[in-house]
Design an enzyme around this catalytic site. Structure first.
Site, PDB file in Angstrom:
ATOM      1  CE1 TYR A 275      -4.277  -1.002  -0.504  1.00 45.16           C
ATOM      2  CE2 TYR A 275      -3.458  -2.897   0.711  1.00 45.16           C
ATOM      3  CZ  TYR A 275      -4.410  -2.316  -0.110  1.00 45.16           C
ATOM      4  OH  TYR A 275      -5.490  -3.053  -0.547  1.00 45.16           O
ATOM      5  CG  HIS A 430      -4.909  -2.297   4.015  1.00 42.81           C
ATOM      6  ND1 HIS A 430      -5.734  -3.140   3.309  1.00 42.81           N
ATOM      7  CD2 HIS A 430      -5.213  -1.033   3.603  1.00 42.81           C
ATOM      8  CE1 HIS A 430      -6.493  -2.422   2.493  1.00 42.81           C
ATOM      9  NE2 HIS A 430      -6.203  -1.152   2.654  1.00 42.81           N
TER      10      HIS A 430
END
Length: 750
Positions: A275, A430
């Site tokens: 990410y 996440h």
């Protein structure tokens, strides 16, 4: 109040440099990524810089093919992977490239293509409802989530900037009032739960609003981009569908907060490299636009140049093939060949210190941006300035102040053996529940793996290309990782709110020696009343063909527990030195917390105090050697239970299970050795070089592990468990022999 901060900065800049302020007020275009002077330099060098010329030609071929097909802006209906999603995505990518081509080649067909596309969107947007797919916590209009709408605006702002001067004032007013401002309002004011938070999603939203604000010279929108929405109406403690907090008391928002909070001083991004790669594009593109339009804000130098440090951190979080380590939610195979990293490398080179090692990465990428930074990179390569990018061992801190754990990467030689040891913070929504987990690579090949995420990105047949339910029921769970699970429970009971309050702590890190590199960390909150201390060392010993990994997991607990320590190996089982039974029918290993997805394929007991398990992976041999107790259980597991849609890979693991223990210590060696060629059919050194592995001393103060080779040569690793000071002197008698040393550990090799 926030707007006053920007105004004050601008007034200072005006006082110091009035001509620049007047120039900014005049809003010269293009001014975001390309500039008048930069594009002039590009035009002057056309035909003289091979990689840049090749990049222009490649983009030209791609855009010309799209122009020939005509413009399609369908009514949105699909998830990612479906036609309407992919079509709108391809539109914004192509428009941005067409804008660059227009500026470079000065061919009006590219400007006309962008203009026509924008007015098709303008005509449809006024009556466009919210996207019909309802899965997202923040539905978009063109796409199923506001995140992708923000992608669209980041790229379309660049396209608009490129053709700004070709449009009449009436045309610009129509686009800005009917399309761009409503679009910016929708993803921000109308969706504060998406926009007003610290997360990669909101970074894209902030950058989108900020980019179009700079093109339109809209100070109110720019203020909203940088600082967020002051009164967003959100309840404290609300959550998104990933379980992440939307808002907490005192939380900042906006681009600057996203630039400040998730990054450590080392450039590590708390959500992990997958990410970080995704977020680096809006971070760097908007940062570059601010550098051009609002240089007085000094975005690139914010937090001691953390954006440029972030590029270096990302490159160091890759294996020998350039693929990002799949920490937290991360898709395997994502690498620095992605366009986002082309952007990152080019901008970091041009606006950093022009590190010649970045040029070697750009050479491998074999493409550059069509702007002045891409030109600079291509010219550097043409002029022979490229140097190899050397990835050494590195310890990257996590947390805004660098005090929330981190990730240690130990590398031996030319990435002959690479350890990735995670002792970081939760990593926002996440993050995985995998404290003190690790993965191991040999020359780019996975030896012991991290599963990554459970998602088939943009593959519509698999959950619309979105996260699958198995991401929570498997990929995020503790047992899915190479770390300790206790009583079949997840770290922090799998509760995000609790996990987000804690992080592991570095005990020590040492990569100063050629023959031994060590990282050691502790975790005291994952399980109540339990302290885990894991120490991992890459060791090169002349009695062994290759470097090997020593793993020591020391556990102290207030109660007796079941301990499970899995090793997710990659390859075909070859041999072992213990007896086991294979069931005639497969059953799940447990009922929840990831155990429900594991089939038990074999179960045995140690035949000796040294247990060995060998496999063949991609033409290389590996042996896991563990110091075991008589009561231990040895489990062979395979992923795939309770998976009727076949969403999970059928990966295998060797698991050590220790029952009824309180305080205990696990010690193992992962040993690469030999090779096998299917061409010559030659097998070399297929057997382990270890005869015995034993824990020869273990108490609160010290742990000592002995490794005896098949040649009868013993080596000893001693860890000081209580004091990691480099200057601390230690003394310990092991089997009648006294050892003295300074620092947290001692290794006596051959």
């Amino acid at each position: 109040m926030k707007k006053m901060k920007i105004t004050a900065l601008l007034l200072v800049a005006a006082a110091l440099n009035a001509p620049l302020a007047l120039q900014a007020q005049a809003q010269e275009h293009p001014n975001l990524i390309m500039t008048k002077s930069g594009i002039e330099k590009v035009r002057q060098n056309l035909g003289a810089v091979p990689l840049f010329d090749a990049s222009v030609q490649s983009v030209k071929n791609e855009v010309d093919a799209e122009i020939a097909l005509g413009i399609d802006t369908p009514i949105p209906k699909d998830f990612s992977g479906g036609y309407t999603h992919q079509r709108h995505k391809l539109n914004f990518l192509t428009a941005q490239k067409a804008g660059a081509l227009y500026q470079i080649l000065q061919d009006d067909k590219y400007a006309k293509y962008i203009r026509d596309m924008l007015f098709q969107y303008e005509a449809m947007y006024v009556d466009l409802p919210v996207h019909p797919q309802e899965r997202s916590y923040a539905r978009g209009k063109l796409f199923w989530q506001c995140l992708n709408d923000s992608n669209w605006l980041v790229y379309m702002a660049q396209a608009y900037d490129a053709i700004y001067d070709t449009l009449s004032e009436q045309e610009r007013d129509k686009l800005e009032n009917n399309l761009f401002r409503p679009f910016a309002d929708f993803i921000s004011i109308e969706n504060p739960q998406f926009y007003n938070r610290v997360h990669n999603h909101s970074t894209w939203g902030n950058a989108a609003v900020g980019m179009i604000a700079l093109v339109m010279d809209d100070e109110e929108l720019l203020d909203r981009a940088l600082y967020g929405i002051e009164d967003d109406g959100l309840e404290l403690g609300g959550r998104d569908n990933d379980g992440g907090f939307i808002k907490v008391a005192g939380q900042k928002a906006g681009f600057l907060a996203n630039l400040e909070d998730p990054f450590s001083p080392d450039g590590y991004y708390t959500e992990g490299p997958y990410y970080q790669r995704y977020a680096m594009y809006p971070f760097l593109i908007f940062g570059l636009a601010m550098n051009h339009v609002k240089p007085e804000m000094k975005v690139f130098s914010h937090k001691d140049n953390v954006l440029l440090k972030g590029v270096d951190a990302l490159l160091n979080l890759t294996d020998a093939d350039g693929e990002f380590f799949p920490l937290n939610d991360g898709q395997k195979g994502m690498s620095y060949y992605t366009p986002a990293l082309v952007t990152a490398v080019d901008i970091a080179y041009q606006y950093g210190e022009q590190n010649p090692q970045l040029l070697s990465i750009a050479e491998k990428q074999n493409q550059v941006l069509l702007d002045q930074s891409g030109l600079a990179v291509a010219m550097g390569i043409r002029d022979g300035k490229a140097q190899p990018f050397v990835k050494n061992s590195i310890n990257l801190r996590d947390g805004q102040e660098g005090d929330q754990g981190g990730v240690g990467v130990l590398r031996h030689g030319n990435e002959d053996l690479t350890l990735v040891f995670k002792y970081a913070a939760q990593g926002l929504s996440h993050g995985h529940y995998d404290k003190l987990s690790f993965s191991l690579y040999e020359s780019g090949d996975e030896v012991l793996q991290d599963y990554g995420l459970a998602r088939f990105v943009n593959i519509g047949q698999k959950g619309g290309g979105n996260y699958l339910k198995e991401n929570k029921t498997w990929a995020k769970t503790t047992i899915a990782h190479n770390t300790l699970s206790i009583n079949e429970q997840m770290h922090f009971s799998g509760k995000y709110e609790i996990a987000s309050e804690h992080h592991s702590d570095l005990y020590f890190y040492d990569d100063t020696k050629d023959d031994v590199q060590v990282v050691s960390a502790t975790e005291g909150n994952a399980y109540p009343g339990t302290q885990m201390h894991r120490t991992m060392a890459i060791i090169k010993n002349e009695d062994f063909e290759k470097p090997f990994l020593l793993d020591i997991m020391k556990v102290k607990s207030d109660s007796k527990n079941q301990y499970d320590l899995p090793f997710y190996y990659m390859g075909q089982v070859l041999s072992d030195n213990f007896e086991y039974n294979s069931p005639t029918s497969l059953k799940p290993l447990g009922e929840q917390n990831g155990y429900q997805h594991l089939y038990l394929e074999g179960k045995g007991k140690p035949s000796s105090s040294t247990t060995q398990f060998s496999w063949l992976g991609d033409g290389k041999y590996y042996t896991l050697t563990s110091a075991t107790e008589e009561s231990d259980e040895l489990l062979l597991t395979r992923l795939g239970a309770n998976d009727p849609d076949f969403n999970l890979r059928r990966d295998a693991a060797f698991m050590l299970r220790r029952n009824g223990s309180g305080n205990t210590t696990f010690a193992s060696v992962v040993e690469p050795h030999g090779s096998y060629s299917p061409v010559s059919e030659l097998s070399v050194n297929s057997d382990s070089s270890i005869a015995e592995l034993s824990i020869v001393h273990d108490d609160d103060a010290y742990t000592a592990v002995s490794i005896e080779s098949i040649k009868g040569v013993r080596s000893l690793f001693i860890l000081a468990n209580k004091d990691a000071a480099k200057s601390k002197q230690h003394k310990l008698k092991v089997k009648g022999k006294e050892f003295s040393w300074t620092g947290p550990y001692l290794y006596t090799g051959s």
